[in-house]
Design a protein around this motif. Structure first.
Motif, PDB file in Angstrom:
ATOM      1  N   UNK A 418       0.838  -1.206   0.000  1.00 37.11           N
ATOM      2  CA  UNK A 418       0.000   0.000   0.000  1.00 37.11           C
ATOM      3  C   UNK A 418       0.873   1.256   0.000  1.00 37.11           C
ATOM      4  N   UNK A 419       1.869   1.293   0.881  1.00 36.81           N
ATOM      5  CA  UNK A 419       2.705   2.487   1.023  1.00 36.81           C
ATOM      6  C   UNK A 419       3.591   2.711  -0.205  1.00 36.81           C
ATOM      7  N   UNK A 420       4.275   1.668  -0.660  1.00 39.01           N
ATOM      8  CA  UNK A 420       5.205   1.818  -1.784  1.00 39.01           C
ATOM      9  C   UNK A 420       4.451   2.102  -3.087  1.00 39.01           C
ATOM     10  N   UNK A 421       3.319   1.437  -3.297  1.00 38.58           N
ATOM     11  CA  UNK A 421       2.556   1.659  -4.514  1.00 38.58           C
ATOM     12  C   UNK A 421       2.019   3.078  -4.607  1.00 38.58           C
ATOM     13  N   UNK A 422       1.491   3.586  -3.506  1.00 36.47           N
ATOM     14  CA  UNK A 422       0.978   4.961  -3.485  1.00 36.47           C
ATOM     15  C   UNK A 422       2.104   5.972  -3.671  1.00 36.47           C
ATOM     16  N   UNK A 423       3.241   5.736  -3.012  1.00 42.57           N
ATOM     17  CA  UNK A 423       4.382   6.643  -3.131  1.00 42.57           C
ATOM     18  C   UNK A 423       4.919   6.668  -4.559  1.00 42.57           C
ATOM     19  N   UNK A 424       4.857   5.534  -5.254  1.00 37.61           N
ATOM     20  CA  UNK A 424       5.333   5.485  -6.637  1.00 37.61           C
ATOM     21  C   UNK A 424       4.483   6.385  -7.537  1.00 37.61           C
ATOM     22  N   UNK A 425       3.194   6.392  -7.319  1.00 37.16           N
ATOM     23  CA  UNK A 425       2.329   7.273  -8.102  1.00 37.16           C
ATOM     24  C   UNK A 425       2.696   8.743  -7.856  1.00 37.16           C
ATOM     25  N   UNK A 426       3.018   9.069  -6.623  1.00 36.69           N
ATOM     26  CA  UNK A 426       3.456  10.434  -6.298  1.00 36.69           C
ATOM     27  C   UNK A 426       4.775  10.745  -6.998  1.00 36.69           C
ATOM     28  N   UNK A 427       5.706   9.778  -6.996  1.00 32.55           N
ATOM     29  CA  UNK A 427       7.004   9.958  -7.649  1.00 32.55           C
ATOM     30  C   UNK A 427       6.839  10.219  -9.136  1.00 32.55           C
ATOM     31  N   UNK A 428       5.928   9.486  -9.781  1.00 37.79           N
ATOM     32  CA  UNK A 428       5.692   9.666 -11.214  1.00 37.79           C
ATOM     33  C   UNK A 428       5.163  11.069 -11.525  1.00 37.79           C
ATOM     34  N   UNK A 429       4.345  11.606 -10.646  1.00 41.99           N
ATOM     35  CA  UNK A 429       3.814  12.954 -10.834  1.00 41.99           C
ATOM     36  C   UNK A 429       4.945  13.978 -10.884  1.00 41.99           C
ATOM     37  N   UNK A 430       5.873  13.900  -9.926  1.00 40.44           N
ATOM     38  CA  UNK A 430       6.994  14.839  -9.902  1.00 40.44           C
ATOM     39  C   UNK A 430       7.957  14.602 -11.065  1.00 40.44           C
ATOM     40  N   UNK A 431       8.126  13.344 -11.441  1.00 36.83           N
ATOM     41  CA  UNK A 431       9.025  13.031 -12.549  1.00 36.83           C
ATOM     42  C   UNK A 431       8.497  13.622 -13.851  1.00 36.83           C
ATOM     43  N   UNK A 432       7.206  13.527 -14.074  1.00 34.19           N
ATOM     44  CA  UNK A 432       6.607  14.095 -15.288  1.00 34.19           C
ATOM     45  C   UNK A 432       6.786  15.608 -15.313  1.00 34.19           C
ATOM     46  N   UNK A 433       6.601  16.259 -14.183  1.00 33.80           N
ATOM     47  CA  UNK A 433       6.799  17.716 -14.111  1.00 33.80           C
ATOM     48  C   UNK A 433       8.244  18.084 -14.422  1.00 33.80           C
TER      49      UNK A 433
END
Length: 454
Positions: A418-433
């Protein structure tokens, strides 16, 4: 430094990857085998005591990584710009602070050993073993803290092999002494702690040989400390510090929940799985450490396309390692657990139920560590700190609050995915920016900072 800015990225990454992963893997194997010896030679209460002391380990390592990775990253950026005096000033500050804080930790643990053991969660029959282990371990605090500090500087100084040799020697020494002290001399948890402390001392000794070698270009300057330099080290190293300290806090929380829901047997099961997970984490850390100098130096030189190439390589390697881990823990669950315990049926059952669920987070874990290191290496500490805090602390605590209430002890094992999967989605958001706002620089190297520089 010039090779990092002009050489083939894939070959440079491989050059750093092999010794870095070999070194961190040897430390992981050290912990893995240490756990096996304690489980088989001392028993489940020994595993409980070992897990209870882990937050103390994280205090040493987090402080070392704050100063080492924070200092070495900032120093590499300066070196990439040609400011070698600034690099040496940062190195000096990191070493002085490591020595001072290490001595402070030793004194504090010596005076308050009983209170610290109780605070960490030692109860009942596990108290004497916990105090035995921590009492010896605390005397070697400097030899835990210094390698974490020096390792990053030495690696970035173009000598990753000495770090690898130090870690390998540390593992070998620990295995030999564990066998002698636990099985031959019957010294119990004191013997396990002493073996680990002596092994860490040997690791530190090997690292120090770099500074008398021809490869060394780092120089200590005047010991006068400057607040702006300390602030810069702390700012860049904060994500690593948060990650390590959060790990200790989360272990503390998991221990509490498991103790409440399943007693000492559940804590012992978590100890087995956690120490395997530490082995995996250290492999991912090795991949991220191999990437860090390529990220930092090329970023400092404005070579953003090379930074992006390094990111693609490191995420590919971490993702593959995570997938292999999931497969192994599903196919060989009983064989892995059998290394740690003999005839404890309840412990075997609980560990077997939790292992495949716990390690389903492996791919996301590896990718999150790489992406956090990426932002840290380009001095984007706010983004890196946010990702690190979310994956290693906030989301873990949220999972521990809600998932066990819905699924019982299975919910505790589900918390990492739960924690790692959710954090990965957050990481992808910043990476795209980051990619969108710096797209042009990947084609034409330019001077200047990417968008996340605070």
């Amino acid at each position: 430094m010039e090779k990092i800015k002009s050489g083939n990225v894939s070959k440079l990454f491989l050059r750093y990857l092999i010794p870095s992963v070999t070194g961190t893997l040897s430390i992981g194997v050290l912990i893995f085998i240490d756990t096996i010896f304690i489980g088989r030679g001392i028993g489940s209460l020994g595993l409980v005591a070992l897990n209870t002391v882990i937050p103390a380990y994280t205090l040493y390592s987090s402080t070392g990584m704050l100063l080492g990775i924070g200092g070495a990253t900032a120093a590499s950026v300066d070196a990439g710009r040609g400011d070698y005096e600034g690099r040496n000033k940062i190195f000096t500050h990191s070493v002085i602070l490591a020595l001072a804080l290490g001595c402070l930790y030793i004194m504090g643990q010596t005076v308050f050993l009983n209170k610290i053991s109780f605070f960490l969660g030692a109860r009942g029959d596990a108290i004497p073993m916990t105090e035995d282990y921590l009492g010896i371990l605390s005397k070697f605090t400097l030899f835990y803290l210094l390698p974490h500090c020096l390792n990053a500087f030495i690696r970035n100084d173009g000598n990753p092999s000495v770090s690898m040799l130090g870690m390998v020697l540390c593992g070998i020494v620990n295995i030999i002494l564990d066998y002698i002290f636990i099985f031959q001399l019957n010294w119990g948890m004191k013997g396990a702690a002493l073996a680990t402390g002596i092994a860490q001392t040997s690791y530190t000794a090997v690292l120090l040989t770099h500074f008398i070698s021809k490869k060394n270009s780092l120089k200590l300057q005047s010991p006068k400390l400057e607040i702006p330099v300390i602030q810069r080290i702390a700012k860049v190293g904060l994500p690593s510090f948060i990650n390590e300290m959060s790990f200790g806090a989360v272990v503390f929380a998991f221990n509490y929940v498991f103790l409440r829901m399943g007693g000492d047997t559940a804590v012992a099961a978590y100890s087995i799985i956690l120490n395997i997970n530490i082995l995996l984490y250290l492999v991912f850390l090795g991949v991220s450490q191999a990437s860090q100098p390529l990220f930092s130096v090329n970023y400092g030189g404005g070579l953003h396309k090379r930074v992006w190439e390094t990111l693609k390589l490191s995420t590919m390697v971490s993702g593959l390692l995570g997938a292999v881990t999931i497969l192994i823990t599903i196919l060989y669950t009983k064989e892995i657990i059998g290394l740690f315990i003999r005839d404890d049926i309840d412990l075997l059952r609980i560990t077997g139920e939790g292992m495949p669920i716990f390690f389903s987070a492996s791919v996301f874990m590896g990718l999150n560590i790489i992406l956090s290191t990426f932002y840290q290496s380009i001095e984007s500490s706010a983004v890196s700190s946010f990702i690190t805090t979310m994956r290693s602390c906030v989301l873990m605590v949220v999972g521990l609050i809600f998932l066990p209430a819905m699924s019982g002890i299975k919910g505790v094992w589900m918390t990492p995915i739960f924690a790692e999967g959710t954090a990965f989605l957050i990481s992808l958001f910043f990476l795209k920016r980051y990619f969108d706002k710096n797209r042009g620089s990947f084609e034409n190297p330019i001077k200047g900072m990417p968008v996340y520089n605070k």
